[in-house]
Motif scaffolding. Structure first.
Motif, PDB file in Angstrom:
ATOM      1  N   PRO A  41     -12.162  -2.542  57.635  1.00 17.85           N
ATOM      2  CA  PRO A  41     -11.068  -3.232  58.297  1.00 17.85           C
ATOM      3  C   PRO A  41     -11.257  -4.722  58.149  1.00 17.85           C
ATOM      4  N   PRO A  42     -10.185  -5.549  58.201  1.00 22.10           N
ATOM      5  CA  PRO A  42     -10.357  -6.970  57.985  1.00 22.10           C
ATOM      6  C   PRO A  42     -10.975  -7.647  59.189  1.00 22.10           C
ATOM      7  N   SER A  43     -11.731  -8.672  58.941  1.00 21.91           N
ATOM      8  CA  SER A  43     -12.247  -9.490  60.038  1.00 21.91           C
ATOM      9  C   SER A  43     -11.286 -10.613  60.312  1.00 21.91           C
ATOM     10  N   SER A  44     -11.528 -11.360  61.357  1.00 22.86           N
ATOM     11  CA  SER A  44     -10.617 -12.427  61.731  1.00 22.86           C
ATOM     12  C   SER A  44     -10.598 -13.547  60.718  1.00 22.86           C
ATOM     13  N   SER A  45     -11.589 -13.663  59.891  1.00 20.58           N
ATOM     14  CA  SER A  45     -11.631 -14.727  58.908  1.00 20.58           C
ATOM     15  C   SER A  45     -10.864 -14.372  57.647  1.00 20.58           C
ATOM     16  N   GLY A  46     -10.325 -13.142  57.591  1.00 21.21           N
ATOM     17  CA  GLY A  46      -9.594 -12.711  56.419  1.00 21.21           C
ATOM     18  C   GLY A  46     -10.472 -11.986  55.427  1.00 21.21           C
ATOM     19  N   THR A  47     -11.769 -11.933  55.647  1.00 20.74           N
ATOM     20  CA  THR A  47     -12.664 -11.171  54.789  1.00 20.74           C
ATOM     21  C   THR A  47     -12.951  -9.838  55.440  1.00 20.74           C
ATOM     22  N   PRO A  48     -13.171  -8.773  54.644  1.00 20.58           N
ATOM     23  CA  PRO A  48     -13.311  -7.445  55.230  1.00 20.58           C
ATOM     24  C   PRO A  48     -14.620  -7.262  55.964  1.00 20.58           C
ATOM     25  N   ASP A  49     -14.583  -6.449  57.011  1.00 17.77           N
ATOM     26  CA  ASP A  49     -15.803  -6.050  57.680  1.00 17.77           C
ATOM     27  C   ASP A  49     -16.576  -5.109  56.768  1.00 17.77           C
ATOM     28  N   ALA A  50     -17.871  -4.987  57.004  1.00 11.28           N
ATOM     29  CA  ALA A  50     -18.703  -4.158  56.141  1.00 11.28           C
ATOM     30  C   ALA A  50     -18.371  -2.686  56.297  1.00 11.28           C
ATOM     31  N   GLN A  51     -18.012  -2.249  57.498  1.00 15.80           N
ATOM     32  CA  GLN A  51     -17.742  -0.842  57.712  1.00 15.80           C
ATOM     33  C   GLN A  51     -16.839  -0.664  58.916  1.00 15.80           C
ATOM     34  N   VAL A  52     -16.248   0.526  58.998  1.00 17.40           N
ATOM     35  CA  VAL A  52     -15.412   0.850  60.148  1.00 17.40           C
ATOM     36  C   VAL A  52     -16.310   1.277  61.297  1.00 17.40           C
ATOM     37  N   VAL A  53     -16.272   0.542  62.390  1.00 11.92           N
ATOM     38  CA  VAL A  53     -17.094   0.856  63.562  1.00 11.92           C
ATOM     39  C   VAL A  53     -16.175   1.316  64.679  1.00 11.92           C
ATOM     40  N   GLN A  54     -16.379   2.524  65.155  1.00 13.91           N
ATOM     41  CA  GLN A  54     -15.535   3.057  66.216  1.00 13.91           C
ATOM     42  C   GLN A  54     -16.402   3.718  67.283  1.00 13.91           C
ATOM     43  N   LEU A  55     -15.801   3.942  68.426  1.00 14.56           N
ATOM     44  CA  LEU A  55     -16.467   4.705  69.463  1.00 14.56           C
ATOM     45  C   LEU A  55     -16.536   6.178  69.052  1.00 14.56           C
ATOM     46  N   VAL A 435      -1.826 -12.234  62.740  1.00 15.72           N
ATOM     47  CA  VAL A 435      -2.066 -13.163  63.839  1.00 15.72           C
ATOM     48  C   VAL A 435      -3.283 -14.030  63.535  1.00 15.72           C
ATOM     49  N   LEU A 436      -4.372 -13.386  63.148  1.00 18.06           N
ATOM     50  CA  LEU A 436      -5.616 -14.108  62.916  1.00 18.06           C
ATOM     51  C   LEU A 436      -5.476 -15.106  61.778  1.00 18.06           C
ATOM     52  N   ASN A 437      -4.857 -14.682  60.680  1.00 15.70           N
ATOM     53  CA  ASN A 437      -4.699 -15.579  59.537  1.00 15.70           C
ATOM     54  C   ASN A 437      -3.756 -16.733  59.846  1.00 15.70           C
ATOM     55  N   THR A 438      -2.624 -16.429  60.498  1.00 12.39           N
ATOM     56  CA  THR A 438      -1.650 -17.467  60.796  1.00 12.39           C
ATOM     57  C   THR A 438      -2.205 -18.479  61.788  1.00 12.39           C
ATOM     58  N   ALA A 439      -2.891 -17.984  62.816  1.00 11.57           N
ATOM     59  CA  ALA A 439      -3.471 -18.894  63.801  1.00 11.57           C
ATOM     60  C   ALA A 439      -4.473 -19.827  63.156  1.00 11.57           C
ATOM     61  N   ASP A 440      -5.268 -19.307  62.239  1.00 12.83           N
ATOM     62  CA  ASP A 440      -6.286 -20.115  61.581  1.00 12.83           C
ATOM     63  C   ASP A 440      -5.642 -21.174  60.690  1.00 12.83           C
ATOM     64  N   TYR A 442      -2.590 -22.384  60.910  1.00  5.77           N
ATOM     65  CA  TYR A 442      -1.703 -23.278  61.651  1.00  5.77           C
ATOM     66  C   TYR A 442      -2.468 -24.342  62.420  1.00  5.77           C
ATOM     67  N   SER A 443      -3.630 -23.980  62.938  1.00  5.78           N
ATOM     68  CA  SER A 443      -4.297 -24.822  63.916  1.00  5.78           C
ATOM     69  C   SER A 443      -4.996 -26.027  63.307  1.00  5.78           C
ATOM     70  N   GLY A 444      -5.373 -25.955  62.028  1.00  2.97           N
ATOM     71  CA  GLY A 444      -6.053 -27.080  61.424  1.00  2.97           C
ATOM     72  C   GLY A 444      -7.358 -27.431  62.110  1.00  2.97           C
ATOM     73  N   GLY A 445      -8.060 -26.429  62.589  1.00  4.46           N
ATOM     74  CA  GLY A 445      -9.347 -26.666  63.230  1.00  4.46           C
ATOM     75  C   GLY A 445      -9.277 -26.804  64.732  1.00  4.46           C
ATOM     76  N   GLY A 446      -8.053 -26.792  65.300  1.00  4.51           N
ATOM     77  CA  GLY A 446      -7.910 -26.933  66.741  1.00  4.51           C
ATOM     78  C   GLY A 446      -7.903 -25.602  67.456  1.00  4.51           C
ATOM     79  N   PHE A 447      -7.135 -25.517  68.532  1.00  8.47           N
ATOM     80  CA  PHE A 447      -7.060 -24.299  69.330  1.00  8.47           C
ATOM     81  C   PHE A 447      -6.602 -23.133  68.458  1.00  8.47           C
ATOM     82  N   GLY A 448      -7.335 -22.026  68.488  1.00 13.52           N
ATOM     83  CA  GLY A 448      -6.988 -20.835  67.726  1.00 13.52           C
ATOM     84  C   GLY A 448      -7.654 -20.738  66.378  1.00 13.52           C
TER      85      GLY A 448
END
Length: 460
Positions: A41-55, A435-440, A442-448
């Motif tokens: 699954p993707p991480s918030s930085s836009g790069t994929p997580d290593a594996q799917v972690v679920q309960l 959401v994660l990609n757009t917030a990153d 848009y913010s230019g290093g600020g909030f979000g």
């Protein structure tokens, strides 16, 4: 007292239009054959997580187990397994399409939960089969279907408005490798002559128990907005939406991700409150909208609520979401929408309801044909007030509830009965990765900036 539910863009998603004038509603399915991201699954930085972690299945809350077995007719473990397989399919399909663009025709989860890769050649089928995937032969590639859909939309845009008004949704049917077009079953609709050069088009004529209750607030619970509040006075009108996923940006700000259209006065820092039962005057402010986007050129629908100290003390920074009856689910990672993948959503109006991803890319437009939201469609029932609530696949964050075709019905049972002959209930979610990609960006290093969904590994 008049209760004003946070609007859902006043958009009915009854799939009646393609790209031209006339109707109050549109659900336009656009290419579903290729997932947009590389690996699950993707991480918030836009790069994929290593594996799917679920309960584990044993850690799922009782109310969610009930919703899974009721709505999906599968076991909790199968729900988790299918969600994980869908993310693996997303990664494989993206890579496969990049390597075989004219041989890849689509990918989806079959009804029995097995991943399927559709191809146009025997050699490609053998490759996918060797990699452990079920295959299906198709007459045309995904690229070809997308070209056909674009050509059809271009043709419709040049029709007289009276003729175009008879043409409904055009979508890619990835299962059958064709473009499906809804045309009104009227004298004018039946007289429409489709251009012979457009291939792979199919026309459909359409008639016009005791559960441990955790009192701490979390995703899926109610929040209120008072756009005209002054001092300690409570106005007669207020907005009601659902809290979404808890998150943190790289500056350590505690954030709740919800829907953009839930902010009644964008750009003014509208305050967000937790309701105190019937005593609204005692509602506790837990934050304010720091940013909200709805519609626009990017067809967004998300908001970032900056939690204050009271919100953090209340527990809104925890990686958990609520189901009806008070059950709790811990979020373990993020995911992308995959056609056929099982999902469950949480919202203050309906608690947990479950379904499957019907389209992984859809666009909803308003009465003026302006794009409102680009997201994914599912069959999970959503009622007014669920807006902004979290959508999960397995225990992975998938998106935020945005729109649905349920407007006035009082319950999911009533909505299912009302809409059963018009395609059933449809909900649109705004993908969490967007959401994660757009917030990153848009913010230019600020909030979000550097926004990350909070995750855990055990039931809180």
């Amino acid at each position: 007292m008049r209760i004003s539910l946070a609007p859902r863009a006043a958009v009915q998603l009854l799939a009646r239009r393609v790209a031209v004038v006339g109707s109050s509603a549109l659900l336009l399915a656009v290419p579903v054959a290729a997932p947009a991201l590389a690996d699950p699954p993707p991480s918030s930085s836009g790069t994929p997580d290593a594996q799917v972690v679920q309960l584990s299945a044993a850690e799922l809350p009782d109310e969610m187990v009930e919703a899974i077995t009721r709505d999906l007719k599968i076991s909790p473990q199968e729900y988790l397994d299918r969600a994980a397989r869908a993310q693996e399919l997303d990664s494989y399909a993206t890579d496969f399409r990049a390597k075989h663009p004219e041989e890849f025709s689509g990918a989806w989860m079959d009804l029995d939960g097995q991943p399927v890769v559709a191809v146009t050649t025997t050699a490609a089928a053998q490759t996918a089969a060797r990699d452990g995937y079920r295959t299906q032969m198709a007459p045309v590639s995904a690229d070809g279907l997308e070209r056909s859909l674009a050509d059809f939309n271009q043709w419709v845009s040049q029709l007289p408005s009276q003729v175009a008004s008879q043409i409904g949704a055009a979508s890619i049917d990835v299962l059958n490798s064709q473009i499906v077009v809804d045309i009104a079953n009227s004298p004018l609709g039946r007289a429409i002559d489709l251009p012979t050069q457009l291939e792979n088009i199919k026309v459909q004529l359409k008639a016009p128990g005791p559960v441990p209750v955790e009192r701490v607030p979390m995703g899926g619970d109610t929040y209120l907005t008072f756009p005209e509040r002054r001092g300690n006075s409570i106005p007669d009108e207020f907005g009601m939406c659902s809290l979404g996923f808890s998150a943190t940006d790289r500056n350590g700000n505690a954030i709740n991700i919800s829907a953009g259209h839930c902010d009644p006065t964008p750009g003014t820092g509208t305050e967000v409150y937790l309701p105190n039962g019937p005593y609204l005057a005692d509602s506790v402010q837990v934050g304010k909208f720091e940013r909200s986007h709805f519609g626009g050129t990017q067809a967004l629908d998300y908001s970032l609520i900056r939690l204050n100290d009271a919100g953090v003390r209340a527990g809104l920074d925890r990686p958990v979401i609520r189901g009806a009856g008070g059950s709790t689910l811990t979020v373990t990672g993020t995911a992308v929408p995959v056609v056929g993948a099982p999902i469950c959503k949480s919202g203050q109006a309906t608690g947990f309801t479950c379904g499957i991803v019907a389209h992984d890319q859809v666009q909803a437009v308003d009465e003026d044909e302006t794009p409102v939201v680009e997201g994914f469609a599912s069959t999970a029932c959503t009622l007014p007030g669920d807006s902004g609530g979290p959508i999960v696949t397995g225990t992975l964050a998938l998106g935020i509830t945005s729109l649905s075709n349920i407007l006035d019905e009082a319950s999911c049972a009533e909505a299912n009965l009302e809409l059963m002959f018009n395609g059933g209930t449809i909900s649109v979610g705004f993908p969490i990765q967007n959401v994660l990609n757009t917030a990153d960006n848009y913010s230019g290093g600020g909030f979000g900036a550097g926004l990350t969904v909070n995750t855990g590994t055990a039931r809180d």
